[in-house]
Design a protein around this motif. Structure first.
Motif, PDB file in Angstrom:
ATOM      1  N   LEU A   9      35.577   2.327  12.327  1.00 18.51           N
ATOM      2  CA  LEU A   9      36.864   2.997  12.493  1.00 18.51           C
ATOM      3  C   LEU A   9      36.677   4.355  13.163  1.00 18.51           C
ATOM      4  CD1 LEU A   9      39.879   2.633  11.832  1.00 18.51           C
ATOM      5  CD2 LEU A   9      39.451   3.936   9.747  1.00 18.51           C
ATOM      6  N   GLY A  10      35.614   5.067  12.805  1.00 13.32           N
ATOM      7  CA  GLY A  10      35.328   6.361  13.415  1.00 13.32           C
ATOM      8  C   GLY A  10      35.021   6.264  14.894  1.00 13.32           C
ATOM      9  N   GLY A  35      35.784  11.165  14.876  1.00 13.08           N
ATOM     10  CA  GLY A  35      36.623  10.042  14.459  1.00 13.08           C
ATOM     11  C   GLY A  35      36.643   9.870  12.956  1.00 13.08           C
ATOM     12  N   ILE A  36      35.493  10.000  12.304  1.00 17.17           N
ATOM     13  CA  ILE A  36      35.439   9.883  10.846  1.00 17.17           C
ATOM     14  C   ILE A  36      36.171  11.054  10.202  1.00 17.17           C
ATOM     15  CG2 ILE A  36      33.900   9.911   8.847  1.00 17.17           C
ATOM     16  CD1 ILE A  36      31.900   8.310  10.586  1.00 17.17           C
ATOM     17  N   VAL A  37      35.924  12.267  10.698  1.00 12.55           N
ATOM     18  CA  VAL A  37      36.650  13.431  10.188  1.00 12.55           C
ATOM     19  C   VAL A  37      38.140  13.268  10.473  1.00 12.55           C
ATOM     20  CG1 VAL A  37      36.958  15.927  10.447  1.00 12.55           C
ATOM     21  CG2 VAL A  37      34.672  14.968  10.343  1.00 12.55           C
ATOM     22  N   GLY A  38      38.467  12.739  11.636  1.00 15.03           N
ATOM     23  CA  GLY A  38      39.861  12.489  11.987  1.00 15.03           C
ATOM     24  C   GLY A  38      40.525  11.484  11.059  1.00 15.03           C
ATOM     25  N   ALA A  39      39.793  10.472  10.639  1.00 18.86           N
ATOM     26  CA  ALA A  39      40.343   9.494   9.696  1.00 18.86           C
ATOM     27  C   ALA A  39      40.667  10.171   8.363  1.00 18.86           C
ATOM     28  CB  ALA A  39      39.362   8.350   9.480  1.00 18.86           C
ATOM     29  N   ILE A  40      39.790  11.056   7.933  1.00 18.18           N
ATOM     30  CA  ILE A  40      40.035  11.782   6.685  1.00 18.18           C
ATOM     31  C   ILE A  40      41.236  12.710   6.844  1.00 18.18           C
ATOM     32  CG2 ILE A  40      39.063  13.486   5.093  1.00 18.18           C
ATOM     33  CD1 ILE A  40      36.289  12.208   5.784  1.00 18.18           C
ATOM     34  N   VAL A  41      41.257  13.469   7.949  1.00 18.13           N
ATOM     35  CA  VAL A  41      42.369  14.391   8.205  1.00 18.13           C
ATOM     36  C   VAL A  41      43.681  13.619   8.361  1.00 18.13           C
ATOM     37  CG1 VAL A  41      43.309  16.027   9.897  1.00 18.13           C
ATOM     38  CG2 VAL A  41      40.930  16.206   9.163  1.00 18.13           C
ATOM     39  N   GLY A  42      43.652  12.520   9.090  1.00 12.15           N
ATOM     40  CA  GLY A  42      44.848  11.694   9.252  1.00 12.15           C
ATOM     41  C   GLY A  42      45.350  11.163   7.920  1.00 12.15           C
ATOM     42  N   GLY A  43      44.421  10.738   7.061  1.00 11.41           N
ATOM     43  CA  GLY A  43      44.804  10.279   5.729  1.00 11.41           C
ATOM     44  C   GLY A  43      45.451  11.380   4.917  1.00 11.41           C
ATOM     45  N   ILE A  67      45.482   9.506  15.076  1.00 12.87           N
ATOM     46  CA  ILE A  67      46.303  10.714  14.961  1.00 12.87           C
ATOM     47  C   ILE A  67      45.483  11.848  14.358  1.00 12.87           C
ATOM     48  CG2 ILE A  67      48.293  11.723  13.760  1.00 12.87           C
ATOM     49  CD1 ILE A  67      49.679   8.973  14.199  1.00 12.87           C
ATOM     50  N   GLY A  68      44.722  11.544  13.334  1.00 11.31           N
ATOM     51  CA  GLY A  68      43.848  12.560  12.746  1.00 11.31           C
ATOM     52  C   GLY A  68      42.790  13.036  13.718  1.00 11.31           C
ATOM     53  N   ALA A  69      42.223  12.116  14.498  1.00 10.28           N
ATOM     54  CA  ALA A  69      41.208  12.494  15.484  1.00 10.28           C
ATOM     55  C   ALA A  69      41.801  13.386  16.568  1.00 10.28           C
ATOM     56  CB  ALA A  69      40.589  11.247  16.112  1.00 10.28           C
ATOM     57  N   ILE A  70      43.034  13.131  16.957  1.00 10.36           N
ATOM     58  CA  ILE A  70      43.697  13.980  17.956  1.00 10.36           C
ATOM     59  C   ILE A  70      43.869  15.389  17.396  1.00 10.36           C
ATOM     60  CG2 ILE A  70      45.889  14.370  19.156  1.00 10.36           C
ATOM     61  CD1 ILE A  70      46.028  11.280  19.476  1.00 10.36           C
ATOM     62  N   VAL A  71      44.273  15.491  16.136  1.00 10.37           N
ATOM     63  CA  VAL A  71      44.428  16.804  15.504  1.00 10.37           C
ATOM     64  C   VAL A  71      43.081  17.526  15.430  1.00 10.37           C
ATOM     65  CG1 VAL A  71      44.999  17.970  13.324  1.00 10.37           C
ATOM     66  CG2 VAL A  71      46.489  16.162  14.198  1.00 10.37           C
ATOM     67  N   VAL A  72      42.041  16.802  15.021  1.00  8.46           N
ATOM     68  CA  VAL A  72      40.704  17.395  14.918  1.00  8.46           C
ATOM     69  C   VAL A  72      40.190  17.812  16.294  1.00  8.46           C
ATOM     70  CG1 VAL A  72      38.295  16.881  14.350  1.00  8.46           C
ATOM     71  CG2 VAL A  72      40.098  16.245  12.768  1.00  8.46           C
ATOM     72  N   LEU A  73      40.376  16.976  17.310  1.00  7.14           N
ATOM     73  CA  LEU A  73      39.934  17.321  18.659  1.00  7.14           C
ATOM     74  C   LEU A  73      40.691  18.512  19.218  1.00  7.14           C
ATOM     75  CD1 LEU A  73      39.449  13.779  20.126  1.00  7.14           C
ATOM     76  CD2 LEU A  73      37.720  15.569  20.104  1.00  7.14           C
TER      77      LEU A  73
END
Length: 84
Positions: A9-10, A35-43, A67-73
């Protein structure tokens, strides 16, 4: 979710998020990490609005993770000073 599912997923979320944000990607390792951090942030973002976060290896979780990955990026580029 298993570690392998988080990595898969990441990779997908990080790759798609990188392509959306800056069109070139960050490299495979950075895409996985973001991507993994984004999955956590998105969650966390989706949970804050009352929706469920990452639920497994499915399309809904991929959308949440992207969506979380976009925010993190976006935050990563804002902190490091890189432009998209």
């Amino acid at each position: 979710m298993s570690v392998i599912s988080w990595i898969i997923l990441g990779v997908i979320a990080g790759f798609l998020g990188s392509k959306i944000v800056n069109k070139s990607g960050q490299g495979i390792i950075m895409d996985i990490a973001l991507g993994i951090v984004g999955a956590i942030v998105g969650g966390l973002i989706f949970s804050a609005f009352g929706a469920s976060g990452v639920t497994g290896l499915n399309i809904y979780s991929l959308i949440v993770a992207v969506i979380g990955a976009i925010v993190v990026l976006w935050a990563y580029h804002a902190i490091t000073g890189r432009r998209a």
